[in-house]
Scaffold this motif. Structure first.
Motif, mmCIF file in Angstrom:
data_model
loop_
_atom_site.group_PDB
_atom_site.id
_atom_site.type_symbol
_atom_site.label_atom_id
_atom_site.label_comp_id
_atom_site.label_asym_id
_atom_site.label_seq_id
_atom_site.Cartn_x
_atom_site.Cartn_y
_atom_site.Cartn_z
ATOM 1 N N VAL A 202 -4.729 -30.084 -47.486
ATOM 2 C CA VAL A 202 -3.959 -31.180 -46.888
ATOM 3 C C VAL A 202 -2.484 -30.794 -46.921
ATOM 4 N N GLU A 203 -1.839 -30.851 -45.775
ATOM 5 C CA GLU A 203 -0.433 -30.477 -45.713
ATOM 6 C C GLU A 203 0.478 -31.671 -45.484
ATOM 7 N N ASN A 204 -0.025 -32.682 -44.772
ATOM 8 C CA ASN A 204 0.800 -33.856 -44.466
ATOM 9 C C ASN A 204 0.039 -35.124 -44.810
ATOM 10 N N ILE A 205 0.783 -36.116 -45.259
ATOM 11 C CA ILE A 205 0.244 -37.464 -45.450
ATOM 12 C C ILE A 205 1.120 -38.362 -44.599
ATOM 13 N N GLY A 206 0.579 -38.723 -43.462
ATOM 14 C CA GLY A 206 1.402 -39.441 -42.494
ATOM 15 C C GLY A 206 2.481 -38.497 -41.983
ATOM 16 N N PRO A 207 3.708 -38.989 -41.882
ATOM 17 C CA PRO A 207 4.782 -38.114 -41.388
ATOM 18 C C PRO A 207 5.413 -37.247 -42.482
ATOM 19 N N LEU A 208 4.982 -37.400 -43.731
ATOM 20 C CA LEU A 208 5.607 -36.707 -44.853
ATOM 21 C C LEU A 208 4.772 -35.532 -45.342
ATOM 22 N N PRO A 209 5.414 -34.487 -45.832
ATOM 23 C CA PRO A 209 4.659 -33.393 -46.453
ATOM 24 C C PRO A 209 3.962 -33.883 -47.719
ATOM 25 N N ALA A 210 2.777 -33.369 -47.976
ATOM 26 C CA ALA A 210 1.998 -33.819 -49.127
ATOM 27 C C ALA A 210 2.705 -33.507 -50.444
ATOM 28 N N VAL A 211 3.447 -32.422 -50.488
ATOM 29 C CA VAL A 211 4.178 -32.070 -51.711
ATOM 30 C C VAL A 211 5.216 -33.136 -52.027
ATOM 31 N N ALA B 81 -0.665 -38.957 -58.014
ATOM 32 C CA ALA B 81 0.024 -37.696 -57.710
ATOM 33 C C ALA B 81 -0.872 -36.501 -58.007
ATOM 34 N N ALA B 82 -1.615 -36.577 -59.104
ATOM 35 C CA ALA B 82 -2.536 -35.491 -59.443
ATOM 36 C C ALA B 82 -3.646 -35.377 -58.394
ATOM 37 N N LEU B 83 -4.131 -36.519 -57.913
ATOM 38 C CA LEU B 83 -5.171 -36.489 -56.874
ATOM 39 C C LEU B 83 -4.650 -35.886 -55.572
ATOM 40 N N VAL B 84 -3.417 -36.192 -55.217
ATOM 41 C CA VAL B 84 -2.825 -35.604 -54.015
ATOM 42 C C VAL B 84 -2.711 -34.086 -54.191
ATOM 43 N N ALA B 85 -2.319 -33.664 -55.401
ATOM 44 C CA ALA B 85 -2.208 -32.230 -55.661
ATOM 45 C C ALA B 85 -3.574 -31.542 -55.554
ATOM 46 N N VAL B 86 -4.622 -32.199 -56.058
ATOM 47 C CA VAL B 86 -5.968 -31.627 -55.956
ATOM 48 C C VAL B 86 -6.402 -31.545 -54.494
ATOM 49 N N LEU B 87 -6.097 -32.580 -53.721
ATOM 50 C CA LEU B 87 -6.439 -32.549 -52.286
ATOM 51 C C LEU B 87 -5.693 -31.434 -51.568
ATOM 52 N N MET B 88 -4.436 -31.208 -51.942
ATOM 53 C CA MET B 88 -3.682 -30.132 -51.302
ATOM 54 C C MET B 88 -4.314 -28.776 -51.624
ATOM 55 N N LYS B 89 -4.738 -28.618 -52.866
ATOM 56 C CA LYS B 89 -5.310 -27.336 -53.297
ATOM 57 C C LYS B 89 -6.705 -27.114 -52.701
ATOM 58 N N ARG B 90 -7.531 -28.148 -52.756
ATOM 59 C CA ARG B 90 -8.932 -27.997 -52.356
ATOM 60 C C ARG B 90 -9.113 -28.053 -50.841
ATOM 61 N N ASP B 91 -8.581 -29.075 -50.201
ATOM 62 C CA ASP B 91 -8.837 -29.292 -48.777
ATOM 63 C C ASP B 91 -7.730 -28.775 -47.868
ATOM 64 N N VAL C 205 5.120 -36.294 -51.213
ATOM 65 C CA VAL C 205 4.417 -37.499 -51.662
ATOM 66 C C VAL C 205 3.975 -37.350 -53.110
ATOM 67 N N ALA C 206 3.431 -36.193 -53.459
ATOM 68 C CA ALA C 206 2.982 -35.962 -54.838
ATOM 69 C C ALA C 206 4.158 -36.012 -55.802
ATOM 70 N N LEU C 207 5.250 -35.374 -55.465
ATOM 71 C CA LEU C 207 6.429 -35.392 -56.336
ATOM 72 C C LEU C 207 6.988 -36.795 -56.492
ATOM 73 N N GLY D 145 4.594 -38.951 -58.701
ATOM 74 C CA GLY D 145 4.700 -38.523 -60.088
ATOM 75 C C GLY D 145 6.015 -38.932 -60.720
ATOM 76 N N MET D 146 7.104 -38.785 -59.981
ATOM 77 C CA MET D 146 8.425 -39.130 -60.504
ATOM 78 C C MET D 146 8.532 -40.619 -60.806
ATOM 79 N N VAL D 147 8.080 -41.445 -59.891
ATOM 80 C CA VAL D 147 8.150 -42.895 -60.110
ATOM 81 C C VAL D 147 7.225 -43.301 -61.255
ATOM 82 N N GLY D 148 6.061 -42.685 -61.348
ATOM 83 C CA GLY D 148 5.131 -42.983 -62.433
ATOM 84 C C GLY D 148 5.715 -42.650 -63.790
ATOM 85 N N VAL D 149 6.289 -41.469 -63.914
ATOM 86 C CA VAL D 149 6.898 -41.062 -65.189
ATOM 87 C C VAL D 149 8.070 -41.968 -65.532
ATOM 88 N N MET D 150 8.855 -42.333 -64.530
ATOM 89 C CA MET D 150 10.000 -43.219 -64.767
ATOM 90 C C MET D 150 9.534 -44.571 -65.312
#
Length: 79
Positions: free
Chosen positions: A25-34, A13-23, A36-38, A41-46
C-alpha cells in the motif's frame, strides 16, 4: 480514556505499517501511507505521554496535600 485512545492510534499506525510492508500500500486517500502511519503514531504517543504526565502531576499534588495535612494535624497534638 485518552491513554487508551493513544494506544489505539499506535496500533493503527502499526497496522498501516504492516499493510505497507505486506500488500505494498502506497497511498491512503490522497496521502502517502508513510505520512499517515507517522501521524497516527505521533498523536498516539503524544496522548499516552501527556496522560501519564498529568497523572503523575496529580499524584505529586495529592502527596503534597497529604503531607501538609499530616504536618498540620501533628502540630495541633503538641499544643
Amino acid at each position: 480514556m485518552p491513554r487508551f485512545i493513544g494506544y489505539a492510534l499506535m496500533v493503527a499506525a502499526a497496522l498501516v505499517a504492516v499493510l505497507m510492508k505486506r500488500d505494498g500500500v502506497e497511498n491512503i486517500g490522497p496521502l502517502p501511507a508513510v505520512a499517515v502511519a507517522l501521524f497516527l503514531g505521533m498523536v498516539g504517543v503524544m496522548l499516552v505521554f501527556t496522560d501519564l504526565m498529568v497523572r503523575g502531576l496529580y499524584a505529586q499534588v495529592d502527596a503534597a496535600k497529604a503531607a501538609a495535612n499530616d504536618k498540620e494535624t501533628k502540630g495541633d497534638d503538641e499544643i
